[in-house]
Design a protein around this motif. Sequence first.
Motif, PDB file in Angstrom:
ATOM      1  N   HIS A 188      28.623 -69.901   5.324  1.00  0.00           N
ATOM      2  CA  HIS A 188      29.722 -70.352   4.464  1.00  0.00           C
ATOM      3  C   HIS A 188      29.228 -70.919   3.126  1.00  0.00           C
ATOM      4  CE1 HIS A 188      32.797 -70.778   8.014  1.00  0.00           C
ATOM      5  NE2 HIS A 188      32.116 -69.647   8.036  1.00  0.00           N
ATOM      6  N   ARG A 201      27.173 -76.270  -1.972  1.00  0.00           N
ATOM      7  CA  ARG A 201      28.161 -75.298  -1.505  1.00  0.00           C
ATOM      8  C   ARG A 201      28.414 -74.328  -2.649  1.00  0.00           C
ATOM      9  NH1 ARG A 201      29.541 -74.344   3.895  1.00  0.00           N
ATOM     10  NH2 ARG A 201      29.194 -76.432   4.686  1.00  0.00           N
ATOM     11  N   ARG A 226      33.254 -67.428   5.169  1.00  0.00           N
ATOM     12  CA  ARG A 226      34.325 -67.735   6.133  1.00  0.00           C
ATOM     13  C   ARG A 226      35.505 -66.782   6.008  1.00  0.00           C
ATOM     14  NH1 ARG A 226      37.495 -72.492   3.212  1.00  0.00           N
ATOM     15  NH2 ARG A 226      36.775 -71.987   1.124  1.00  0.00           N
ATOM     16  N   ARG A 233      46.592 -87.039  -1.220  1.00  0.00           N
ATOM     17  CA  ARG A 233      45.278 -87.420  -1.741  1.00  0.00           C
ATOM     18  C   ARG A 233      45.334 -87.942  -3.180  1.00  0.00           C
ATOM     19  NH1 ARG A 233      42.309 -82.989  -2.128  1.00  0.00           N
ATOM     20  NH2 ARG A 233      43.804 -81.562  -1.200  1.00  0.00           N
ATOM     21  N   ARG A 251      39.940 -89.756  -1.668  1.00  0.00           N
ATOM     22  CA  ARG A 251      39.282 -88.877  -0.702  1.00  0.00           C
ATOM     23  C   ARG A 251      38.738 -89.736   0.424  1.00  0.00           C
ATOM     24  NH1 ARG A 251      37.070 -85.203   2.067  1.00  0.00           N
ATOM     25  NH2 ARG A 251      36.070 -83.386   1.134  1.00  0.00           N
ATOM     26  N   MET A 287      26.418 -74.139   8.064  1.00  0.00           N
ATOM     27  CA  MET A 287      27.395 -75.178   8.352  1.00  0.00           C
ATOM     28  C   MET A 287      28.772 -74.747   7.843  1.00  0.00           C
ATOM     29  SD  MET A 287      27.426 -79.206   7.366  1.00  0.00           S
ATOM     30  CE  MET A 287      26.705 -78.860   5.791  1.00  0.00           C
ATOM     31  N   LEU A 288      29.745 -74.879   8.708  1.00  0.00           N
ATOM     32  CA  LEU A 288      31.071 -74.374   8.374  1.00  0.00           C
ATOM     33  C   LEU A 288      31.678 -75.112   7.187  1.00  0.00           C
ATOM     34  CD1 LEU A 288      32.642 -74.158  11.963  1.00  0.00           C
ATOM     35  CD2 LEU A 288      31.305 -72.434  10.745  1.00  0.00           C
ATOM     36  N   LEU A 289      32.562 -74.411   6.510  1.00  0.00           N
ATOM     37  CA  LEU A 289      33.405 -75.006   5.479  1.00  0.00           C
ATOM     38  C   LEU A 289      34.827 -74.832   5.995  1.00  0.00           C
ATOM     39  CD1 LEU A 289      33.299 -76.223   2.619  1.00  0.00           C
ATOM     40  CD2 LEU A 289      33.571 -73.916   1.721  1.00  0.00           C
ATOM     41  N   GLY A 293      44.812 -80.860   3.323  1.00  0.00           N
ATOM     42  CA  GLY A 293      44.543 -79.786   2.372  1.00  0.00           C
ATOM     43  C   GLY A 293      43.115 -79.732   1.876  1.00  0.00           C
ATOM     44  N   VAL A 294      42.322 -80.689   2.293  1.00  0.00           N
ATOM     45  CA  VAL A 294      40.962 -80.754   1.772  1.00  0.00           C
ATOM     46  C   VAL A 294      40.108 -79.622   2.345  1.00  0.00           C
ATOM     47  CG1 VAL A 294      39.003 -82.029   2.713  1.00  0.00           C
ATOM     48  CG2 VAL A 294      40.385 -83.031   0.906  1.00  0.00           C
ATOM     49  N   GLU A 295      39.224 -79.115   1.519  1.00  0.00           N
ATOM     50  CA  GLU A 295      38.250 -78.130   1.960  1.00  0.00           C
ATOM     51  C   GLU A 295      36.948 -78.905   2.086  1.00  0.00           C
ATOM     52  OE1 GLU A 295      37.004 -74.892  -0.821  1.00  0.00           O
ATOM     53  OE2 GLU A 295      38.642 -73.915   0.274  1.00  0.00           O
ATOM     54  N   ALA A 296      36.464 -79.052   3.291  1.00  0.00           N
ATOM     55  CA  ALA A 296      35.322 -79.950   3.474  1.00  0.00           C
ATOM     56  C   ALA A 296      34.318 -79.345   4.423  1.00  0.00           C
ATOM     57  CB  ALA A 296      35.788 -81.302   3.998  1.00  0.00           C
ATOM     58  N   GLU A 297      33.094 -79.858   4.341  1.00  0.00           N
ATOM     59  CA  GLU A 297      32.057 -79.335   5.219  1.00  0.00           C
ATOM     60  C   GLU A 297      32.239 -79.864   6.636  1.00  0.00           C
ATOM     61  OE1 GLU A 297      28.295 -80.703   3.381  1.00  0.00           O
ATOM     62  OE2 GLU A 297      28.176 -82.038   5.096  1.00  0.00           O
ATOM     63  N   GLU A 298      31.619 -79.148   7.545  1.00  0.00           N
ATOM     64  CA  GLU A 298      31.780 -79.401   8.977  1.00  0.00           C
ATOM     65  C   GLU A 298      31.493 -80.844   9.375  1.00  0.00           C
ATOM     66  OE1 GLU A 298      29.585 -76.417  11.056  1.00  0.00           O
ATOM     67  OE2 GLU A 298      29.847 -77.368  12.995  1.00  0.00           O
ATOM     68  N   ARG A 337      40.386 -76.489  18.815  1.00  0.00           N
ATOM     69  CA  ARG A 337      40.944 -77.725  18.267  1.00  0.00           C
ATOM     70  C   ARG A 337      39.873 -78.428  17.431  1.00  0.00           C
ATOM     71  NH1 ARG A 337      43.176 -81.737  21.910  1.00  0.00           N
ATOM     72  NH2 ARG A 337      40.971 -82.069  22.355  1.00  0.00           N
ATOM     73  N   LEU A 367      31.518 -66.302  12.482  1.00  0.00           N
ATOM     74  CA  LEU A 367      31.973 -67.567  11.916  1.00  0.00           C
ATOM     75  C   LEU A 367      33.114 -67.384  10.910  1.00  0.00           C
ATOM     76  CD1 LEU A 367      28.599 -69.481  11.460  1.00  0.00           C
ATOM     77  CD2 LEU A 367      30.033 -69.283  13.477  1.00  0.00           C
ATOM     78  N   GLU A 368      33.698 -66.197  10.898  1.00  0.00           N
ATOM     79  CA  GLU A 368      34.858 -65.999  10.027  1.00  0.00           C
ATOM     80  C   GLU A 368      36.011 -66.873  10.519  1.00  0.00           C
ATOM     81  OE1 GLU A 368      35.829 -61.946   9.273  1.00  0.00           O
ATOM     82  OE2 GLU A 368      37.759 -62.422   8.338  1.00  0.00           O
ATOM     83  N   ILE A 369      36.687 -67.504   9.571  1.00  0.00           N
ATOM     84  CA  ILE A 369      37.835 -68.355   9.907  1.00  0.00           C
ATOM     85  C   ILE A 369      39.110 -67.611   9.487  1.00  0.00           C
ATOM     86  CG2 ILE A 369      38.998 -70.540   9.395  1.00  0.00           C
ATOM     87  CD1 ILE A 369      36.161 -71.753   9.069  1.00  0.00           C
ATOM     88  N   ARG A 420      46.375 -61.365  10.681  1.00  0.00           N
ATOM     89  CA  ARG A 420      45.116 -61.330   9.935  1.00  0.00           C
ATOM     90  C   ARG A 420      43.952 -60.982  10.867  1.00  0.00           C
ATOM     91  NH1 ARG A 420      42.387 -62.331   5.420  1.00  0.00           N
ATOM     92  NH2 ARG A 420      40.379 -63.376   5.600  1.00  0.00           N
ATOM     93  N   ARG A 453      41.569 -57.876  10.444  1.00  0.00           N
ATOM     94  CA  ARG A 453      40.147 -58.100  10.163  1.00  0.00           C
ATOM     95  C   ARG A 453      39.240 -57.575  11.268  1.00  0.00           C
ATOM     96  NH1 ARG A 453      38.201 -59.010   5.510  1.00  0.00           N
ATOM     97  NH2 ARG A 453      36.389 -59.726   6.686  1.00  0.00           N
TER      98      ARG A 453
END
Lengths: 986, 189, 102
Positions: free
Chosen positions: A250, A276, A451, B59, B142, C1-3, C10-15, C55, C75-77, C95, C99
Motif C-alpha cells: 500500500h 506513504r 489497496r 475532524r 486529528r 503495512m495497510l492503508l 473518513g480518515v485515511e490512516a496507516e494500519e 472487523r 491485500l486489496e481493499i 466490486r 475485481r
Amino acid sequence: MSRLASGGALIDRDTAISFSFDGKKFRGVKGDTLASALLANGVKLVNRSYKYHRPRGLVTSGPEEPNALVNLGSGNRHEPNIRMTQIELFDGLEATSQNRWPSLRADVGVLNAAASRLYPAGFYYKTFIHPRAAWKHVFEPMIRRIAGLGRAPTEADPDTYEHQYAFCDTLIAGGGPAGLLAARRAGEAGERVMLVEQTERWGGRLLVDDDAEIEGKSARDWIAEQVAALEAMDNVVMRLRTCCSAAFDHGYALLYERRGDHTIPTGPRHRLWRVRAKQIVGATGMIERPIPFYGNDFPGVMLASAVRDYVKLWGVAPGQDTVVYTTNDDGYRTALALHEAGCRVAAILDSRADPVGMLVEQAKAVGLIVMPSTGIGKVMGSKDGVREVQTVPLDKGDDVELGKRLQCDCIAMAGGWSPVVHLYSHSGGKVVWDTAQAMYRPDPENPPRDRFGEPYVRLVGGATGALTTHDVLASAAGEGAGVPVHCAAEQPASPVWFTPSHGKAALGGKHFLDYQNDVTVADIRLAAREGFESVEHAKRYTTLGMATDQGKLSNINGHAILADTLGKAMADVGTTTFRPPYTPISMGVIAGQEKGLLFKPVRQTALHDWHAGQGAEFEPVGDWRRPYRYQKGSEARAHSITREIKRVREAVGLLDASTLGKIIVRGPDAGKFLDLMYTNMMSSLKPGKCRYGLMCNDNGFLMDDGVVARLDEQTFLCHTTSGGSDRVHAWMEEWLQTEWFDLKVLTANVTEQWSQFAVAGPNARALLERMEGDIDFAGLPFMGFADGTLNGMPVRVFRISFSGELSYELATPTSYAVSLWEALLGAGDDLGVGPYGTEALHVLRAEKGFIVIGDETDGTVTPHDVGMSWAVSKKKEDFIGKRAMERSDLTRAGRKQLVGLLTEDPKFVLPDGAHALSADGKRAIGHVTSTYHSPTIKRSIAMALIEGGVDRMGETLEIGIDRKTTVKAVIASPVFYDKEGARQNV
Amino acid sequence: MSDLSLARAALDVTPPPDLGAQVEALSSRGMVAIRGDLADAGFAAALKAATGCDVPGVRRSTEAGECRVLWMSTDEVMIFCEWSAAPGVVASFMEKAGDAHVLALDVSDARAVFRVSGEKAWRVLAKGAPVDLERFGVGEVRRTRIATVATGIVRTGDDSFEVFCFRSFAAYMWDWLCVGAGAESLSDL
Amino acid sequence: MLLIQCPACGVEAEETEFAPGGEAHILRPEPGCSDADFAMYLFERKNPRAVHYERWRHAFGCGKWFHMARHTHTLEIFGVYAADAPEPPQEIKDRIAERTAS
Ligand SMILES: [Zn+2]
C-alpha cells in the motif's frame, strides 16, 4: 601511491584529510571514500573472507561491496560491518579491519584455506550436528573466534536517531539520470515528489560514463540543470545520502537517511523516513556482475565499472597494469578510461567471438589488444594482490588447454549488468528472466499492487534493463516526453557464468561466487548433485546470497550455474525473493527517538513524584508504575512490607489507587447494558450504592472485576482493575457498537480525571473525621458512597474494602490529588497514618482470600472456579459468558478450584506458580496463584487452583519446589483472617 | 481551598534550551467531554448555549471566545475552555439538553495539553504521528498516536499545534516533544 | 503495512492506528442455543486466501468499529462499511465480483 596526476570528478586535491586504518595513519583528500583513499595509498588487502580467511580486496565502489567491511569508529561509537565504499572520508575517521586474527596480514584462519577441501557446501550442517554438546562447547566458540564478522559494540550508542513521517504522490528512488528525469517530469506535472539518492551526489553513472550528449548538452551540464530545476520546485523534496530501503504494501516505503556518517554527527545520526507514496518509481539502476573464474578473489580483482569509477570519480588507479575481462561492450569503457588516465591495459579478453561496434573500434584505435573468445583460466597472486593471469580459449571443447600468461596487478570484470529490481520485488512484484539480455527484469504482468489493486511500483532506467543513456532516459521520460540523446550503441553481450568451465583446466581451484560467504561454483554444483534443485534450497544449503550483501553480486551467477548443472532453463530453477532492506540499516534508526527515557511510555499517577520522594520502589502494573513499597532508610524489603501491613491492620494506611479504571456508563438502557456486561445483576442497584461486579468474556472466563456505583438513575460508574481501564472501555464500546447498537447507552473513560486513595485501617474513620467537610463517615454504610468536600476539595467517598479493614476510598479530581493526600497524612500522625504500597495491598487482600484478576485467573478460570458463584446471576436471561458456563467442560467435576494452602512448615513461603502433585506424584493437579508471608497470622499463606479443591479441604498435598524437592501443604479455606468480616463492619 | 495553580503544578514544566520549536504545557486548560447525537438540533443549541460554539464538522473545530469545540468522533466532541470554567460548561450544557440522551463530563484533569509552535512545529509531531501534517488545515483535528501514545492534535494556527493525551502520559509526552523539538534535529528538515 | 480508510471519521490512516477484530458477520446465538451452535460461534473462523470480511476498530482515532472487505493475499481493499451492517453492501459485493472475475 596510486593517485593519478589528474582527474577525479568528486575530489578536492587541495584539502587533505587524515584518517587511520588498523591504527596506521593515512591521508586522503576531500571527496574520497575510505575505499578510494586506501586505494590511493596503495592498500589493496582490506579484509579476510568469512570461511577460508582468504585475503580480499575491494570489488566494487558502491553499496553492493561484499568484501570491504570494516569496524568503524572506536569506543562507544564503534560499529561493525560497514562497507568502506560507502564511508565518506572525514578528518579523524578511524577504521579497523575485521574477520582476521591476530592481524590482517598474518591471519591464523588461513589454515582453513589450506584445509578447504574439508569445507564443502553444507559442511557446517553435516559436521556439527553430532554430538550436540560439542557444537555448543567446542565448535561454536572456535568458529566464532576465528570466523565471525565484525565485533559487536559493547558500549551504549551515544548517537541519536529519529523517524519522520512523510507523504507524497511520487517517491523516486535513485538520483541518476532516470531518477532526475522522472522527478522533473512529475514535479512539472504538479505532483508532490520525493527524490532520494543513496550516495552524496546526483547523477549516478552519468558522472562516470559522461560520453553521451543530452538535449544538446554535456552529461555534466545536463545533470546540473536537472538538479537546479528540481531544487527550484516547492513540490519536490530532494534528499542525498538517503536510500529507499524498502517498498512495502500500500505504498509504504522506508528511507534510510545517513545524516551523520560523513562527519561527527550533530543531531540525529540516521533518520528513518516512513513514507506513504501513491506511486514509487525505482530508478535504481544496475549492478555489474563479477565473472567467476579460477582465482577470482585475489585483491585487485574488481568490477570493471568500479575500476572506472575509481579512475574517473576519485582519480585513483586500482592497478597500473590491468586485464579487462568482458562479456559486453561496456568493459571497453573501462579499458579506455584506464588508457586515457595513462595506465597500461594488458589486454581485453572478450567472451564474444567477434566483438564489433563503436567502443570496440575506439579501443583498437588507441592500440589496445583485444582477444576474442578468450577468458581467464587461472590467476596467480598473493595477499598483496594479483600478479599474473593465464587465459583460456572459450571456443574449445574438452581438450581445452590454458593459454597465454599476462602480467597484471588488476583484473577488471565486466560480466554484464543486473537491473536492481529489489523495490519491485519487495512487495510482491515478480521478475522474469530475459534470456536475450541475460538479466532479471521486472515482469510488467505482475507488478506490486496497492489497496485498489492498481500497480504502484514502476521501474525506470537501468532498473528495467535499459543499457544505454538513450534507453535509460527514454524509459524515464514517459510517453511523448523523451529527450534527444546521442550516445554509443552497444552490441549484445555473451554471458559467461564461470571459466574455465570444462576440461582439465576446470579441475581444482576456486571460482568464487559469493565473496562474503565464500561460496564457490563447486559448492553450487555439489548442492545440485545432492538434490537441492530449487534456488531457495540451494541458497540455504550453500549460504549463497545470505551474507550482509544479500547476494547483490552473486545471486544471478549462482542461479545460472545451478540451472546449467541441472540442465534446466533459468526460469525453471526460480529466483529468490528480494527482501528489504536493500542495504543494512542501523539498529538505532529502527528504534528512532524511542530509546532510553523515551523507550516506552510509562504512566504516572499525580502522586508519582511524591512517592519517589518517600523512597518508593516502583513496580510496573500494565504501563503504570505503582509504589511497591516505601523504603525507610536502608530497611530490607520484607521489613517495609511488614511495617505497611501492620499499619493497615493496626492504625491507618493510605494507598494510591488512582490507577483503578473508572468508566462512566450513562443512558436509559445503562442498567440493562451492565446486566449484559457483568455476571451479576446491576440494574437492581440503587442510586447511592455500590456493588462488586465480575466481568467475563463470551467463553465464560473472568476478564475483569471491580466495584460499580450507581450515581443516578441513568448513570453508573464502573471501576476496573488497574491497567484494565482501556481494555474494559474498549470492550464495552465493542458490544455497544457491534452487537447491541440499539441500546441507548453512552460511555466515557474518566480514569485519569479522578485520583483515588484507599484510607484503610481501624483508625480510618477517625482520620477522615478530622478533616473539614460535610460527609457523615459514621453514617455511610458499607457499599455506600457520598459526594461532598474535604478541606474544601471535592471528593466522592466510597465505603468499600479490599483489605478487610474499615476502609474508605476517596476520589478527587486529579488536580487536587497531592493536596488531599498531604492533608490526610498531615491530619493523623498520632493515629499512625502513612502510605502503603502494592505488595502490602496484595498480602492484605490475600489474607482475606480476595482474588486478583491475572493472579487467581489466567483466562481459563470461571467465577465458579474461584468460589464466586454468588456473583453469577441465575435470574438474568443473558449476560456475556452465561451460555459458555453451561458448556460441559465448564460444569464438569474436577475443574481446578480456588483454595487456600497452609504449608506444613509455617515459615516456608511457596514459590509463585509451584505445581501441586497428584498422590502418585506423576501429574500436576493445580498450581499456586498467590503466595506470601502473612505478618498478621504470622505464617505463610497461599492461594491455589487445585482440581476438585473445594471437596478436598484438609487434604495434604505435595508441592513441587524443584526437580528433587517437594514440600507438604494442607488445603484450607482461602480466607485466612477475620472469616466473619467483623473488622470492616465497624 | 487549595490554590489552583498549585494543584496543576505537576504540569508546569520549563522546556530545555536549544529547541528548534517552542514546547509549552498548557496547565490551565479545562476540558469537557460531550457525547450525544451531534446532528440533533437540541444538541447544537445546548452546545451553543454552553460554549458559544457551533457543532464542528467532521475532524474540525469551532471557536468562540475562550472556548474551542473539537470533533472527536461521530457522537463526541471535546470542549477546550478555562480550567475553572469547565464545571459551568457542563452544568449549562446539561440544563439546556434537558432529557436528551447525552453525556457531559468535566474531564479537565484527565488529560494534559501541550502547545508546539514555530515554523517547524509540524516536523516535530511528524516524528511520531503517522499523519500528513504538512497538509493539515488550521482548525483541523486529528486523533492519532504519537509514538505509542494515543494523542489528539489540533492545528490552532499556521505555526501552532495543540497536542493532548491522557494525563498519566504527560511526563513522557513532554520529554518526547522536547527531544523531537531539538534544534539540531530540525536543522535539515 | 495497510492503508485503511475509516468510514466513521473518513480518515485515511496507516494500519498502526487500527486494531483488527477478526472475522465479521458472526451472529451471537440466543442464550438457549445448542452446544454445536455455540461452539461454532466461539471457535469456528474462516481463514481464506481470498476476500475476507473482517472487523476493525479505529483504535487510536475516532474509536469506532467498522467492517472491511479485504483480500488476504493481495491485500486489496474492496471497501469499508458500517459496523452495524448485517452484510456487505451491494456495491462492495459488485466490486469484488468485478475485481476477482479476471
Ligand atoms: Zn475513524
